[in-house]
Design a protein around this motif. Sequence first.
Motif, short mmCIF file in Angstrom:
data_model
loop_
_atom_site.label_atom_id
_atom_site.label_comp_id
_atom_site.label_asym_id
_atom_site.label_seq_id
_atom_site.Cartn_x
_atom_site.Cartn_y
_atom_site.Cartn_z
N TYR A 24 0.82 -1.20 0.00
CA TYR A 24 0.00 0.00 0.00
C TYR A 24 0.86 1.26 0.00
N LEU A 25 0.31 2.30 -0.60
CA LEU A 25 0.88 3.64 -0.55
C LEU A 25 -0.18 4.52 0.10
N SER A 26 0.04 4.86 1.37
CA SER A 26 -1.01 5.52 2.14
C SER A 26 -0.88 7.04 2.19
N THR A 27 0.16 7.61 1.56
CA THR A 27 0.32 9.06 1.56
C THR A 27 0.43 9.58 0.13
N TYR A 28 0.03 10.84 -0.05
CA TYR A 28 0.11 11.46 -1.37
C TYR A 28 1.54 11.53 -1.87
N GLU A 29 2.48 11.76 -0.94
CA GLU A 29 3.88 11.89 -1.33
C GLU A 29 4.41 10.59 -1.95
N LYS A 30 4.08 9.47 -1.32
CA LYS A 30 4.52 8.17 -1.84
C LYS A 30 3.88 7.87 -3.19
N ILE A 31 2.60 8.21 -3.31
CA ILE A 31 1.90 7.96 -4.58
C ILE A 31 2.49 8.84 -5.68
N GLN A 32 2.78 10.09 -5.36
CA GLN A 32 3.36 11.00 -6.35
C GLN A 32 4.72 10.50 -6.81
N GLU A 33 5.48 9.95 -5.89
CA GLU A 33 6.79 9.40 -6.25
C GLU A 33 6.63 8.20 -7.18
N MET A 34 5.64 7.33 -6.88
CA MET A 34 5.41 6.16 -7.71
C MET A 34 4.92 6.55 -9.11
N LEU A 35 4.11 7.61 -9.17
CA LEU A 35 3.49 8.01 -10.44
C LEU A 35 4.32 9.06 -11.19
N HIS A 36 5.58 9.24 -10.80
CA HIS A 36 6.40 10.31 -11.38
C HIS A 36 6.40 10.25 -12.91
N LYS A 163 -4.12 6.13 6.74
CA LYS A 163 -2.94 6.98 6.87
C LYS A 163 -2.11 6.62 8.10
N LEU A 164 -2.76 5.97 9.08
CA LEU A 164 -2.04 5.54 10.28
C LEU A 164 -1.47 4.13 10.12
N ASN A 165 -1.74 3.49 8.96
CA ASN A 165 -1.34 2.10 8.73
C ASN A 165 -1.91 1.17 9.80
N ALA A 166 -3.19 1.38 10.11
CA ALA A 166 -3.86 0.60 11.15
C ALA A 166 -4.31 -0.75 10.61
N ASP A 167 -4.21 -1.79 11.46
CA ASP A 167 -4.71 -3.11 11.09
C ASP A 167 -6.21 -3.23 11.31
N GLY A 168 -6.77 -2.35 12.13
CA GLY A 168 -8.19 -2.40 12.39
C GLY A 168 -8.65 -1.23 13.22
N ILE A 169 -9.96 -1.13 13.40
CA ILE A 169 -10.55 -0.09 14.24
C ILE A 169 -11.48 -0.80 15.22
N ILE A 170 -11.22 -0.64 16.50
CA ILE A 170 -12.01 -1.33 17.51
C ILE A 170 -12.83 -0.34 18.33
N ASN A 171 -13.78 -0.91 19.06
CA ASN A 171 -14.64 -0.12 19.95
C ASN A 171 -15.31 1.03 19.19
#
Length: 211
Positions: A24-36, A163-171
Amino acid sequence: MEQENKQNDLVKNHTIKKIDFKHYLSTYEKIQEMLHDEISISLKQEGIDYVKKLKRNFFITIAISIWATFYYSWIIFIPLYAFSFSYLYRSQTWKKLTPAQIENVTKTLINKEYNKQLNNYRKEVSLINYIPDGLKYEALELITCTGNNYYNAETMLIGKAFKLNADGIINVTLNSTSSTRVSGRTGEKGYITSSIDTTVYLQGMAIKLLN
């Protein structure tokens, strides 16, 4: 004994799993780098299309100005003629896209890829409204989102977890409020209209599973 078995089953069967964020690419910066490279190609094509548009506008405007000469007067022809050649001049002197055009092309490509990444993440991440017994995790952040319906609020909640690279959301907790708006006028031909505005609140703890 039976109660203990139920608790063990709950821990064993909860839907939260470790997510491999290497895919996964969870930030705009990483995506922009990949899509250069793709962005560079798209910007070049945008420039070509822009010049074509200017030339097309030139031919359309000059045709209208000639048509206006026969059916109206030279008074209309002169400004249209000048206007048409402004398109031609711009097409010949154009050198590069404006910062706004560059930003528009870049954002369009990045948003498209980000939404693709987010949709894939949505299929993997789990939202549960309880805290499983025995679950070993690191609490990342308590996240809260609002939307005009459940789907929008959930999408924003998942976006924050992504964006937090979370495995899940609880409660996860859900609340909603509604308000009625009434408008209209009085009198013999008066009318009354009403609409209901709904706001959905979602809150949950984004977590990272521990090995």
